[in-house]
Each structure stands twice: as structure tokens, then as C-alpha cells.
Write a protein that holds these residues in place. Sequence first.
Motif, PDB file in Angstrom:
ATOM      1  N   ALA B 168       0.829  -1.213   0.000  1.00 18.17           N
ATOM      2  CA  ALA B 168       0.000   0.000   0.000  1.00 18.17           C
ATOM      3  C   ALA B 168       0.858   1.255   0.000  1.00 18.17           C
ATOM      4  O   ALA B 168       0.591   2.196  -0.745  1.00 18.17           O
ATOM      5  N   THR B 169       1.894   1.269   0.850  1.00 18.85           N
ATOM      6  CA  THR B 169       2.643   2.518   1.031  1.00 18.85           C
ATOM      7  C   THR B 169       3.843   2.632   0.099  1.00 18.85           C
ATOM      8  O   THR B 169       4.239   3.730  -0.258  1.00 18.85           O
ATOM      9  N   GLY B 170       4.464   1.505  -0.249  1.00 20.33           N
ATOM     10  CA  GLY B 170       5.669   1.544  -1.077  1.00 20.33           C
ATOM     11  C   GLY B 170       6.856   2.149  -0.361  1.00 20.33           C
ATOM     12  O   GLY B 170       7.792   2.646  -0.979  1.00 20.33           O
ATOM     13  N   GLU B 171       6.815   2.139   0.958  1.00 16.78           N
ATOM     14  CA  GLU B 171       7.858   2.786   1.748  1.00 16.78           C
ATOM     15  C   GLU B 171       9.157   1.988   1.701  1.00 16.78           C
ATOM     16  O   GLU B 171       9.177   0.818   2.077  1.00 16.78           O
ATOM     17  N   PRO B 172      10.257   2.583   1.258  1.00 15.44           N
ATOM     18  CA  PRO B 172      11.537   1.834   1.222  1.00 15.44           C
ATOM     19  C   PRO B 172      12.036   1.466   2.619  1.00 15.44           C
ATOM     20  O   PRO B 172      12.771   0.505   2.765  1.00 15.44           O
ATOM     21  N   ASN B 173      11.597   2.221   3.631  1.00 11.62           N
ATOM     22  CA  ASN B 173      12.032   1.939   5.001  1.00 11.62           C
ATOM     23  C   ASN B 173      11.642   0.550   5.459  1.00 11.62           C
ATOM     24  O   ASN B 173      12.352  -0.080   6.235  1.00 11.62           O
ATOM     25  N   LEU B 174      10.489   0.061   4.969  1.00  9.70           N
ATOM     26  CA  LEU B 174      10.034  -1.266   5.368  1.00  9.70           C
ATOM     27  C   LEU B 174      10.996  -2.325   4.856  1.00  9.70           C
ATOM     28  O   LEU B 174      11.285  -3.309   5.539  1.00  9.70           O
ATOM     29  N   THR B 175      11.501  -2.132   3.633  1.00 10.29           N
ATOM     30  CA  THR B 175      12.500  -3.059   3.101  1.00 10.29           C
ATOM     31  C   THR B 175      13.727  -3.059   3.984  1.00 10.29           C
ATOM     32  O   THR B 175      14.278  -4.106   4.315  1.00 10.29           O
ATOM     33  N   ARG B 176      14.151  -1.865   4.405  1.00  8.01           N
ATOM     34  CA  ARG B 176      15.324  -1.765   5.256  1.00  8.01           C
ATOM     35  C   ARG B 176      15.096  -2.496   6.575  1.00  8.01           C
ATOM     36  O   ARG B 176      15.968  -3.192   7.082  1.00  8.01           O
ATOM     37  N   ARG B 177      13.884  -2.350   7.124  1.00  7.36           N
ATOM     38  CA  ARG B 177      13.607  -3.007   8.397  1.00  7.36           C
ATOM     39  C   ARG B 177      13.626  -4.534   8.228  1.00  7.36           C
ATOM     40  O   ARG B 177      14.169  -5.258   9.050  1.00  7.36           O
ATOM     41  N   MET B 178      13.054  -5.006   7.102  1.00  7.15           N
ATOM     42  CA  MET B 178      13.060  -6.464   6.878  1.00  7.15           C
ATOM     43  C   MET B 178      14.483  -6.981   6.716  1.00  7.15           C
ATOM     44  O   MET B 178      14.813  -8.069   7.174  1.00  7.15           O
ATOM     45  N   GLN B 179      15.329  -6.167   6.072  1.00  9.24           N
ATOM     46  CA  GLN B 179      16.726  -6.586   5.919  1.00  9.24           C
ATOM     47  C   GLN B 179      17.417  -6.675   7.270  1.00  9.24           C
ATOM     48  O   GLN B 179      18.182  -7.595   7.535  1.00  9.24           O
ATOM     49  N   THR B 180      17.123  -5.712   8.141  1.00  8.59           N
ATOM     50  CA  THR B 180      17.746  -5.730   9.470  1.00  8.59           C
ATOM     51  C   THR B 180      17.310  -6.962  10.248  1.00  8.59           C
ATOM     52  O   THR B 180      18.127  -7.612  10.896  1.00  8.59           O
ATOM     53  N   VAL B 181      16.011  -7.271  10.180  1.00 13.96           N
ATOM     54  CA  VAL B 181      15.499  -8.404  10.958  1.00 13.96           C
ATOM     55  C   VAL B 181      16.003  -9.736  10.395  1.00 13.96           C
ATOM     56  O   VAL B 181      16.139 -10.713  11.130  1.00 13.96           O
ATOM     57  N   SER B 182      16.315  -9.753   9.093  1.00 14.57           N
ATOM     58  CA  SER B 182      16.656 -11.037   8.482  1.00 14.57           C
ATOM     59  C   SER B 182      17.926 -11.644   9.074  1.00 14.57           C
ATOM     60  O   SER B 182      18.063 -12.864   9.100  1.00 14.57           O
ATOM     61  N   PHE B 183      18.834 -10.813   9.581  1.00 17.54           N
ATOM     62  CA  PHE B 183      20.093 -11.374  10.094  1.00 17.54           C
ATOM     63  C   PHE B 183      19.909 -12.122  11.419  1.00 17.54           C
ATOM     64  O   PHE B 183      20.215 -13.311  11.476  1.00 17.54           O
ATOM     65  N   PRO B 184      19.379 -11.460  12.473  1.00 16.34           N
ATOM     66  CA  PRO B 184      19.085 -12.265  13.672  1.00 16.34           C
ATOM     67  C   PRO B 184      18.050 -13.350  13.367  1.00 16.34           C
ATOM     68  O   PRO B 184      18.093 -14.427  13.967  1.00 16.34           O
ATOM     69  N   GLY B 185      17.151 -13.077  12.414  1.00 18.36           N
ATOM     70  CA  GLY B 185      16.151 -14.073  12.032  1.00 18.36           C
ATOM     71  C   GLY B 185      16.804 -15.339  11.519  1.00 18.36           C
ATOM     72  O   GLY B 185      16.381 -16.453  11.846  1.00 18.36           O
ATOM     73  N   MET B 186      17.854 -15.163  10.722  1.00 20.73           N
ATOM     74  CA  MET B 186      18.524 -16.336  10.168  1.00 20.73           C
ATOM     75  C   MET B 186      19.210 -17.153  11.263  1.00 20.73           C
ATOM     76  O   MET B 186      19.204 -18.374  11.223  1.00 20.73           O
ATOM     77  N   LEU B 187      19.771 -16.453  12.249  1.00 20.55           N
ATOM     78  CA  LEU B 187      20.396 -17.169  13.373  1.00 20.55           C
ATOM     79  C   LEU B 187      19.354 -18.011  14.111  1.00 20.55           C
ATOM     80  O   LEU B 187      19.569 -19.194  14.373  1.00 20.55           O
ATOM     81  N   LEU B 188      18.225 -17.376  14.424  1.00 18.28           N
ATOM     82  CA  LEU B 188      17.159 -18.096  15.113  1.00 18.28           C
ATOM     83  C   LEU B 188      16.671 -19.256  14.269  1.00 18.28           C
ATOM     84  O   LEU B 188      16.430 -20.359  14.757  1.00 18.28           O
ATOM     85  N   PHE B 189      16.546 -18.996  12.975  1.00 16.86           N
ATOM     86  CA  PHE B 189      16.084 -20.030  12.046  1.00 16.86           C
ATOM     87  C   PHE B 189      17.019 -21.237  12.098  1.00 16.86           C
ATOM     88  O   PHE B 189      16.585 -22.380  12.225  1.00 16.86           O
ATOM     89  N   ALA B 190      18.322 -20.984  12.020  1.00 17.82           N
ATOM     90  CA  ALA B 190      19.286 -22.088  11.978  1.00 17.82           C
ATOM     91  C   ALA B 190      19.215 -22.911  13.263  1.00 17.82           C
ATOM     92  O   ALA B 190      19.212 -24.143  13.225  1.00 17.82           O
TER      93      ALA B 190
END
Lengths: 193, 403
Positions: B168-190
Motif C-alpha cells: 500500500a505505502t511503497g515505503e523503502p524503510n520497510l524493506t530496510r527493516r526487513m533486511q535488518t530483521v533477516s540477520f538475527p532471524g537467520m540465526l534463530l532459524f538455523a
Amino acid sequence: MSGVDTTPATIEEVPKKLWGYLVEFEDAAELVSAAERVRDAGYKNWDAHTPFPVHGLNDAMGLRPTRLPFLVFGAGATGCLVGLALQFFTNAVDYKYIISGKPFFSLPANIPVTFELTILFSATAAFAGMLVLNNLPQWYHGLFHSRRFARVTADRFFISIESRDPLFEEQRTKALMESLGSGGEVEAIWEEE
Amino acid sequence: MNHSVDISADNLRLDDLGTNLSRTTALVGAIALAAAIILAFLSESSRPHFFYTYVVSFTFYVSLSLGALFFVLIQHMTKAGWSVVVRRLAEGIACNFVLLALLAVPLLFGLETVFHWADPEHVAHDKLLKGKAPYLNVPFFLVRLAVYFLVWIVLSRFFFATSVRQDATGEPNLTRRMQTVSFPGMLLFALTLTFFSFDFLMSLDAHWFSTIFGVYYFSGSVVGFCGLLPLAIYALQQRGRLERAVTREHYHDVGKLLFAFVVFWAYIAFSQYMLIWYANIPEETGWFLVRQESNQWRNVSIFLLVGHFFLPFVLLMSRHPKRRLHILVIGAVWMLLMHYVDLYWIVMPNFNEESVPFNHIDLLCFIGMGGLFVGSALRRLQDCSLIPVGDPRLEESVTFENV
């Protein structure tokens, strides 16, 4: 590259011949559509020069798919067989030695070496094959005479058509290239005979 | 790069297809699963079979959602542009963890049947299991199970919800936030994936252990998901969705991932096998002994080697099958089935050491959970666009070409 004079008129003693024409573009999109036109005109001895890989340029230039994969596959298969044969000969024929009660020729133990040789052969074939198929290394190239061609490693895109192309005619080729460019003049490249 | 592709005419929503199809598949799934449960409770003798095969199907569908979650995480970690048009499908499939958490419940009634360590009488006479009891006991198992699913649900929800919000918003900040979360997310995932595979698959034979086992399950998970993704794209395009947005360039890349993880699976499977074979220590070799002493299980082992590695390795190596969706999808379905065979081969020899017990209960479980799985994913994707239309890298993905 530096130190080579690009103006043919200044050195009159040495006979010069036309190597080809060079035209400059400011962005990749222009280059691709220009390459399509050169391809459609039917030229063979020509090239496009870019600072980085441009998606879709292969198609635009009408390049045939590379034969490298077949070379690599053949080399990989050879490496695989060499690895197996090497271990078979050394362990099961030439110097039989019991290691932790395993059979002389036991496949699981042989896989790592076989795998490594497969990789070694394929990687070497990929590297050497890439050089050979690209006619590299080249210590001399006609385009070294062009001063502005140095920017091809930074921020400019070029198309060159060589005079050895069967379709090459000074006037017509120059006219074609002038119609391609983004205002930049077509440069004639001269080399010593 | 320069070829602009117009996807405005593309049908990017499931609409009525989602409603109808999700209802049908969920209904078929529910009926099949109910039939399997009824069959299991009518006859005492097929009850163990039911619980064991339930573990096979459960870990199979969990692995598909795990593969999807991995796909989403890795795309954000690498800031990938090519994958944007297929990422929403992965986000939707990853959101199935809510359903899968519910599907874990029936298993709780069969813990003692499936896991020897959960049976106090068995543990009392088993010195090794007594020693492992501080980790392998029912309360701690349930806590771990809850933690795994909590992590997976929170992660998958976050990526799905954030990505949909960006539509809806097309906000680039949301992409940045998802990128930030993906790193600790990957650790938890593993960590969660590794311990999940220890708990649900390795502990079926609680005397045995293999430190690489988590990676083995992970490699199979990604193979499974990379098999599911082309199938999903194919099914959607057959019904007039995503026709321009997803091109053969994207099939090609998904095919490359499938090929890579087929090879990775073989690499890990062999690494596990060779060390145990070479060391030849009884406490480790027992696991493989069961799978090669009986004729039937040996045949399955060889079938896995050929079908899960050699065949797809040769067939998917060239770029041509990967760039033709109707061929890629055959390989993808094949790999999905092989991934099921792989898990069946891990789980079922614990139930029957002599022969392959495959029958209608296995099939009903597989279809039952599968129907619910597909239905839930379709339901999830029902109310949003099938591609993340607000993603700043959408243009790059749509016009993406392999060099």
C-alpha cells in the motif's frame, strides 16, 4: 595505452591503415539498442565494450551461446575417471595396503579424491577455456590507440566495427555508426601498418 | 535492464480462485486426515504405523514452510532483486506455521509410541536414555516445540505483514527493516531448525547421534521448497495469474537454486555417511545398518542415491530444462516426492526394520496434511497481491535477465 598519439596526421613518416571505427554511448540502454542495429546490419567483426556486464547484450549482439559448458563437462568427467583410476591403481593394484580393515578399493573412501579431481579439472577447464574462447590474453588491440576508450573501464560504453569485416565500407559504416550514437562523433582508429 | 515490461495488465490476485480452491483442498485434506485418524483408532495394530507416518508427513510439510522462510530470509540478507516477484509466494507458504502448530497436536497423543525416550518404562531399562533424560523428556520437549513454532510464526508473520503493508505505502524503510530483521532471524532459524530435526527425527532412534543431522534436514527442506515454488508458479500461470511478471528468467534462477541444493543435499548426506562408514563405531553405524541390511530398505537407500541426486544432477545441469517451466516443473515435482521418500527413509525403519510398510495410511496422511497446507497458503494469499507491488526492487525483478 598512454603515450600513443591518436592523431594520424602528426606522424607522417609511418604509413597508417584504418583499423576501424569507434562510437561512444553514455548509458547501457543506448548501447543495447545500437548493438541490435549493428547486428541487424549483418556485421561480424565488431564488438561492444562496457565497464560491467550488461544484461541482454548477448542477445542484442546476436552472440551464439558459449561452448564452454561442454568443455567443462568433458573435463569434469575426465577428472572423475582419472581420480577413480588413480586410486584403483595405487590402492588395489600397485601397492595393496590394508587400512582399517576396508577393502582395497572401496568406493566411499574414494569419493573425496574423485570429487576434488572432478572440481579441479572442471575449474581449470573453465578458466583456460574462457581465456581461449575469448582470444585472451591479447597484448595488442587496435583500440589501444584511442585515448577516450580508456573511459570504458569507468563510465562509458562503446561499439567498434573493424575494417576487416567483409561488409566494411568507409563511408557506409561511418554513416551507420553516426546514426547510432548519442551525439558523440565517430572516431576513426588508425594503426601502424 | 532496459526492456520495460508492462505488468499492469497482469492478474495479480487470486480472487475467486483462492476462495474456491482453498475450500476444496482444505476439505479434501480434512477428510483424508480424518479418515487416517479414524482408521488408526479403529484398529489397534495400525496405530503405531499412523503415528510414525504422521511424523513423516508432519516433518515434510514443516520442512516446506521452513524452506520458504529460509528463502525469504536469504533474499533480504543478500538484498536480492531478481526474486521480488516470487517472494510473496514464499512469504505466504512460510505463514503456514500456524496450521502446522495445530497439526502437531495429534502427535502429542502418540509420543510414547513414536519416541522410546518418552516411555518411562522403556527409559527405566535403558542406561543411555537415562543419561539423555535431562534433554529428552516430555515437558522439555513440549517447551522446545512451543519455542520453535513461536519463533517461526513470529518471523513468518513479520515478513508477510511488513511486505503486505509495503504494497500500500511503497515505503523503502520497510524493506530496510526487513533486511535488518533477516540477520538475527537467520540465526534463530538455523538454531530452531537444527534442534527441531534433532527432536523429531534424530531422537526417533535416541541411541544414535549425528552432529550434521540438522544440516541434512535443512538441505532437504530447501530442496523441497525449491520443488514447491515452480509448481506453485506453474499452477498459478495455468490459471492466468502472474503471466508477465514471472518469466523464464525467474524459472531459471529458481531452477538453479533447486539444482544447487540437490547437490548440497548429496554433499551433506555423503559427509554424514562417509564419516560413520569410515570410523565404523557400533554406536554410530547401527542407524545405517538398519537401512542396508534389509533388502527393501537397501533398495530405498539406492533409490534415494539415484533419484535424489544422480538423476536430477544430470537432468537439471543444463540451462535449457531450467528455462522451460513445463520441464522444470516435472523435475520440481520429482524432487518434492524424493524429499518425501528421504524423510520416509529416515523415519519408517524405526517402525519396521524389515520391509517398507507403505500403504493407504501413509497416503491419507500425506494427502490430508497436503490439502490443509495448500488450502491454508491459498487462504493467506487470498487478500493480497501475489507479488509485492510496493517493493522498491520490483522494477529490477520484473525486467531481470540472466547474463
